[in-house]
Design a protein around this motif. Structure first.
Motif, mmCIF file in Angstrom:
data_model
loop_
_atom_site.group_PDB
_atom_site.id
_atom_site.type_symbol
_atom_site.label_atom_id
_atom_site.label_comp_id
_atom_site.label_asym_id
_atom_site.label_seq_id
_atom_site.Cartn_x
_atom_site.Cartn_y
_atom_site.Cartn_z
ATOM 1 N N GLY A 27 0.779 -1.239 0.000
ATOM 2 C CA GLY A 27 0.000 0.000 0.000
ATOM 3 C C GLY A 27 0.809 1.287 0.000
ATOM 4 N N HIS A 29 5.144 2.931 -0.948
ATOM 5 C CA HIS A 29 6.500 2.661 -1.440
ATOM 6 C C HIS A 29 7.242 1.780 -0.432
ATOM 7 C CE1 HIS A 29 10.092 4.244 -3.800
ATOM 8 N NE2 HIS A 29 10.644 3.514 -2.848
ATOM 9 N N THR A 31 10.429 0.646 1.168
ATOM 10 C CA THR A 31 11.758 1.258 1.255
ATOM 11 C C THR A 31 12.797 0.317 1.854
ATOM 12 O OG1 THR A 31 11.180 2.259 3.372
ATOM 13 C CG2 THR A 31 10.810 3.583 1.411
ATOM 14 N N GLY A 45 6.811 3.741 2.842
ATOM 15 C CA GLY A 45 6.835 5.185 2.695
ATOM 16 C C GLY A 45 5.713 5.906 3.420
ATOM 17 N N ASP A 46 4.795 5.154 4.016
ATOM 18 C CA ASP A 46 3.767 5.803 4.838
ATOM 19 C C ASP A 46 4.081 5.676 6.326
ATOM 20 O OD1 ASP A 46 3.228 3.173 5.401
ATOM 21 O OD2 ASP A 46 1.175 3.179 4.626
ATOM 22 N N GLY A 65 2.771 9.404 10.649
ATOM 23 C CA GLY A 65 2.839 10.646 9.884
ATOM 24 C C GLY A 65 4.117 10.821 9.086
ATOM 25 N N GLY A 66 5.024 9.866 9.179
ATOM 26 C CA GLY A 66 6.311 10.007 8.499
ATOM 27 C C GLY A 66 6.473 9.001 7.383
ATOM 28 N N ALA A 67 7.699 8.854 6.941
ATOM 29 C CA ALA A 67 8.050 7.865 5.929
ATOM 30 C C ALA A 67 9.330 7.175 6.373
ATOM 31 C CB ALA A 67 8.258 8.533 4.571
ATOM 32 N N LEU A 69 12.807 5.966 5.578
ATOM 33 C CA LEU A 69 13.795 6.279 4.546
ATOM 34 C C LEU A 69 14.862 5.205 4.446
ATOM 35 C CD1 LEU A 69 14.337 10.078 5.300
ATOM 36 C CD2 LEU A 69 12.893 9.072 3.531
ATOM 37 N N ASP A 83 11.735 9.971 8.214
ATOM 38 C CA ASP A 83 11.858 11.412 8.017
ATOM 39 C C ASP A 83 11.218 12.170 9.182
ATOM 40 O OD1 ASP A 83 9.171 11.193 7.464
ATOM 41 O OD2 ASP A 83 9.303 11.837 5.384
ATOM 42 N N ARG A 105 15.131 15.726 12.177
ATOM 43 C CA ARG A 105 16.082 15.608 11.067
ATOM 44 C C ARG A 105 15.884 14.249 10.410
ATOM 45 N NH1 ARG A 105 21.955 17.457 11.642
ATOM 46 N NH2 ARG A 105 21.476 17.660 9.449
ATOM 47 N N TRP A 106 16.044 14.187 9.113
ATOM 48 C CA TRP A 106 15.842 12.921 8.421
ATOM 49 C C TRP A 106 16.933 11.918 8.795
ATOM 50 C CZ3 TRP A 106 14.266 13.552 2.586
ATOM 51 C CH2 TRP A 106 13.082 14.297 2.520
ATOM 52 N N ASP A 108 19.024 9.301 7.336
ATOM 53 C CA ASP A 108 19.363 8.976 5.949
ATOM 54 C C ASP A 108 19.855 7.553 5.767
ATOM 55 O OD1 ASP A 108 18.860 11.649 5.025
ATOM 56 O OD2 ASP A 108 20.750 12.240 5.962
ATOM 57 N N GLY A 122 22.249 13.764 7.937
ATOM 58 C CA GLY A 122 23.200 14.736 7.405
ATOM 59 C C GLY A 122 24.611 14.258 7.702
ATOM 60 N N ARG A 144 25.629 9.108 3.188
ATOM 61 C CA ARG A 144 24.521 8.434 2.508
ATOM 62 C C ARG A 144 24.472 6.951 2.829
ATOM 63 N NH1 ARG A 144 22.150 10.744 -2.101
ATOM 64 N NH2 ARG A 144 20.783 8.947 -2.008
#
Lengths: 341, 332
Positions: A27, A29, A31, A45-46, A65-67, A69, A83, A105-106, A108, A122, A144
Motif C-alpha cells: 500500500g 513505497h 523502502t 513510505g507511509d 505521519g512520516g516515511a 527512509l 523522516d 532531522r531525516w 538517511d 546529514g 549516505r
C-alpha cells in the motif's frame, strides 16, 4: 500468468516459482525489507512496517505521519529510520521501541550488527553498542551509506569525495579514504579486506583496506544502488544494468583487472540484488517489477514474479535459512516467496 | 498574448513534479515571497526545501532542512557541480505516500544558482521524477546597484532567472526604479519581470511557468534587446539572441549546440531555444545550464504560427558574431 499445468517437469525439477509467491499489498513505497526472526517485514513510505508470516499480515505504525527512509534487519528486530527523525526497532511480535530521536532531522542511513545499531542524519553519525552506549561523530559531509565492518566495532561511512572508517569506541580521528565524487551506499567484503561504495557517477568504487589501493568498477548505465555478497564471500552482485553484475573477489586483488559476470539478462534494469544466504543463488529484482532467481553454477534461471504493475522492485531480503524471500516495489506491491522443499 | 497558462501545479503529463527554485540576494525578500506563496489559498501541497528552519511553515506543507552541499561530479567537467543534498532529499520525498503538487527550493542569499539548476540535468533519478519549472529571483530594488558592484552572486542570480521579482519598489523613486530595471534587463532581458512591494505577486506568476516562459523568448524584439545591451555595461554578463526566419537543419544544429556548450560551458550560464526543424511538425525546445543541455520535441507548430528558430544565450564573454554566424549556418 499461472496456469493449471504443473510447474514441474516429469523429473521433478522446478521450472517456475510463480506459484510459490504469496502476493502482499504493502500500500505504499517499499523502502526496505528484512526478516526479523521468522517474520518477514517491509518498511514503507507511509511510516508503517508490514509484518507477514504464515498467520497473515499486520501493519505497525512505526513512524506515524512520516516515511521510512532507511531500514535494516537486526536479529529478531527490524530497525527503521524515518523522516520524522526517529530510529525505531520493530520486534517480530509487532512491538516497537524508539532507539533514537534526532528531533525532526531525516534519518538517511541505518546499519546493524550483532546488537549494535548505527544511523546518520546529514553529517551527524551515531553508533549505539549492544549495551546502549551511544557515541557520535561528524563526517566531513553528508553520509549516505553506513556499514559495519565484519569484525570489530568499526563503521564505514560513504560521503562526498570518499569514505571514513570510524572506531566508535576510540577517540582517534576516523581514517579517511579519498575518491572524488559522491559516494552513496557502503559495504564491506565479508572477509573485511575491501570496502565498496556505489557512486553518483554510475559506478562502484572500492578500496583494498590493507594499502588503500583504489578500484573502479564502472560501465553501469544507472547507479548501482544495491549490493550483495555471496555466502562464501567470493562474489559481490550489483544492480544498475540490464543484468545483475557480479564481481569476483576471490583473488588477492579482488576484481582488479577482471571482468564481471552478468546474470539474469532481461530487457529491464536490475534494481535490487540479494544473494541466497546458503547457496550460490541470487535473487534479482527489476524495474518492470519482475523477480528472478539465478543459480551461479549453471546460470539456470527461475522466474519468481513476472513483470507487473506496481513499479520497480525496491527491496528484497532472504530469511536466515534461505527458505523464504520477501520483496516489495515502489508503488506498494510485494510478495513472499517460499521455496519448494 | 495568445498563450494561456495550462494547469499550473501538480505533476504534469509526464508525471513529473514541478520544482521552483527561489533565489535572491540576502534580504531581498525570498522568505517573504515563500510565505506568501504558501499562505495563499491554492489548495496545493508543497514540499519546501529551505536552509533556515523556523521562518517558514504552513500546516499543509512539508518543510525540509537542507545543507546546500555542492559537489563536483567526477566526470572531468569542472562546472558540473550539483547539490548532493537535493538529490538525497528528492529521493526521500518520492518515497512518501501521497506525494506533492510541487517542490520549492529556497537557496541561501550567497548561493550560485548553477549547482541547484544543474542537479535537474545531471541526476537521472531526479530527472525521471521532477522537472525544473522555473528559477525565480527576488531582487531588492533599493540595494541592487550596490550589490552588482560588490556581489558576483547577484549577477548570476539575475542571469539564471526565468522570473524576476523586483521587490521593495516603494523604497525607490520612479527614476531609480527605471535605472534598476535597466540594469536587470541588461543582464537578463528574457525573464518575466514583476515589480512588487512586500514580494506581493500572484502565485500563478511564480509557479507553473514551464513552457510559458520559454515562449517568451520568441516574443522579444531584437531592437529592445540591443538597446538594453548597449545602454548598460555594469555587468560582465550579456545575452545573445539569434533568430532564423524559418527552419534549421537538426543535423547541423544539434552537433554545433553540443560542441558549443562543451567548449564555452564555463562562460555560458544559461541557454534556451525554440526551433523549427526541417520536416518536423513539432517545435524543438531546449534549455541549458553551463555545459548541460536538455531538449525535446514539444507541441505542433500551430497553423497560424510562423515557423522560426531562435536561440538565446546568457553568459560572460560570449562571442556574439561567432554565435550568430554558426547558428545562421544551420538555416535551411
Amino acid at each position: 500468468m499461472t496456469s493449471a499445468a504443473p510447474n514441474a517437469t516429469a523429473t521433478g525439477a522446478v521450472t517456475s516459482l510463480l506459484d510459490h509467491v504469496r502476493p502482499l499489498d504493502a500500500g505504499a513505497h517499499v523502502t526496505g525489507a528484512a526478516f526479523a526472526g521468522d517474520m518477514a517485514m517491509l518498511a514503507l513510505g507511509d511510516g508503517c512496517v508490514l509484518l507477514c508470516d504464515a498467520a497473515g499480515e499486520r501493519r505497525v505504525d512505526a513512524h506515524p505521519g512520516g516515511a521510512v527512509l532507511a531500514a535494516v534487519g537486526a536479529g529478531d528486530q527490524f530497525v527503521t529510520g524515518g523522516d520524522d527523525g526517529r530510529v525505531v526497532a520493530t520486534h517480530a511480535n509487532g512491538e516497537t521501541r524508539t532507539i533514537a530521536d534526532e528531533k525532526g532531522r531525516w534519518i538517511d542511513a541505518v546499519a546493524a550488527s550483532g546488537g549494535a545499531i548505527a544511523w546518520s542524519c546529514g553529517k551527524q553519525v551515531a553508533a549505539r553498542d549492544a549495551k546502549g552506549n551511544v557515541r557520535r561523530m561528524e563526517a566531513p559531509s553528508s553520509v549516505r551509506g553506513i556499514a559495519f565492518a565484519p569484525k570489530g566495532y568499526r563503521l564505514g561511512l560513504a560521503h562526498y569525495n570518499g569514505a571514513s572508517l570510524w572506531f566508535p569506541n576510540t577517540d582517534a580521528a576516523p581514517e579517511a579514504l579519498f575518491w572524488k565524487g559522491s559516494h552513496l551506499d557502503a559495504s564491506f567484503s565479508p572477509d573485511g579486506r575491501f570496502f565498496i561504495t556505489s557512486m553518483q557517477e554510475n559506478m562502484l568504487h572500492g578500496w583494498r583496506l590493507a594499502d588503500k589501493k583504489d578500484m573502479r568498477m564502472s560501465g553501469y548505465p544507472a547507479k548501482p544502488r544495491s549490493l550483495s555478497w555471496s555466502n562464501d564471500g567470493l562474489w559481490m552482485a550489483s544492480s544498475g544494468a540490464d543484468a545483475a553484475i557480479i564481481w569476483p573477489f576471490e583473488a588477492k586483488d579482488g576484481p582488479m583487472g577482471k571482468a564481471p559476470r552478468e546474470c539474469g539478462v532481461r530487457p529491464a534494469k536490475v534494481t535490487r540484488v540479494a544473494f541466497h544466504p546458503r547457496a550460490l543463488i541470487i535473487a534479482i529484482g527489476y524495474d518492470d517489477g519482475a523477480v528472478m532467481l539465478v543459480r551461479l553454477t549453471d546460470n539456470s534461471e527461475l522466474m519468481a514474479r513476472m513483470p507487473a504493475p506496481g513499479g520497480p522492485v525496491t527491496a528484497m531480503a532472504w530469511d536466515a535459512k534461505g527458505k523464504r524471500m520477501v520483496f516489495g516495489t515502489a508503488d506498494g506491491a510485494g510478495g513472499l516467496l517460499t521455496l519448494p522443499v | 498574448m495568445p498563450d494561456m497558462p495550462e494547469t499550473n501545479t501538480g505533476a504534469d503529463a509526464s508525471g513529473k513534479i514541478p520544482v521552483t527554485v527561489l533565489t535572491g540576494y540576502l534580504g531581498a525578500g525570498k522568505t517573504t515571497l515563500l510565505n506568501r506563496i504558501l499562505s495563499e489559498p491554492h489548495g496545493k501541497k508543497f514540499a519546501v526545501i529551505v536552509n533556515e528552519f523556523g521562518e517558514v511553515g504552513i500546516d499543509n506543507d512539508l518543510v525540509v532542512g537542507a545543507d546546500e552541499e555542492v559537489f563536483e561530479m567526477n566526470n572531468g567537467c569542472v562546472c558540473c557541480t550539483v547539490r548532493g543534498d537535493l538529490i538525497r532529499i528528492i529521493d526521500g520525498l518520492m518515497k512518501r505516500k501521497g506525494g506533492f503538487d510541487g517542490i520549492i527550493v529556497e537557496t541561501t542569499g550567497l548561493a550560485d544558482p548553477a549547482p541547484v539548476a544543474q542537479t535537474f540535468f545531471m541526476d537521472q533519478d531526479v530527472q525521471d521524477r521532477t522537472r525544473l519549472d522555473a528559477v525565480v529571483t527576488v531582487v531588492d530594488a533599493k540595494w541592487l546597484t550596490q550589490r552588482l558592484k560588490d556581489a558576483p552572486e547577484a549577477h548570476n542570480q539575475i542571469a539564471f532567472a526565468d522570473v524576476l521579482v523586483l521587490n521593495k519598489t516603494d523604497l525607490v523613486t520612479p527614476e531609480e526604479l527605471a535605472e534598476v530595471e535597466a540594469q536587470v534587463r541588461a543582464i537578463n532581458p528574457y525573464a518575466r519581470l514583476h515589480r512588487t512591494q512586500n514580494a506581493k505577486v500572484a502565485i500563478d506568476d511564480v509557479l507553473g511557468r514551464n513552457a510559458f516562459d520559454l515562449d517568451r523568448i520568441m516574443e522579444l524584439e531584437p531592437d529592445f534587446l540591443e538597446e538594453g545591451h548597449h545602454a548598460h555595461h555594469d555587468s560582465d554578463i550579456q545575452s545573445v539572441a539569434v533568430t532564423v526566419d524559418g527552419d534549421v537543419d537538426p543535423d547541423k544544429f544539434l552537433p554545433w549546440l553540443n560542441d558549443y556548450a562543451q567548449r564555452e560551458g564555463a562562460n555560458l550560464l544559461r541557454s534556451k531555444g525554440i526551433l523549427a526543424f526541417r520536416g518536423e511538425p513539432k517545435r524543438f525546445v531546449f534549455q541549458g545550464v553551463h555545459m548541460m543541455l536538455d531538449g525535446d520535441l514539444q507541441r505542433d507548430w500551430r497553423p497560424d504560427e510562423k515557423r522560426t528558430s531562435k536561440i538565446v544565450m546568457i553568459g560572460r564573454d560570449l562571442d556574439r558574431e561567432a554565435i550568430e554566424k554558426a547558428f545562421r549556418a544551420c538555416a535551411v
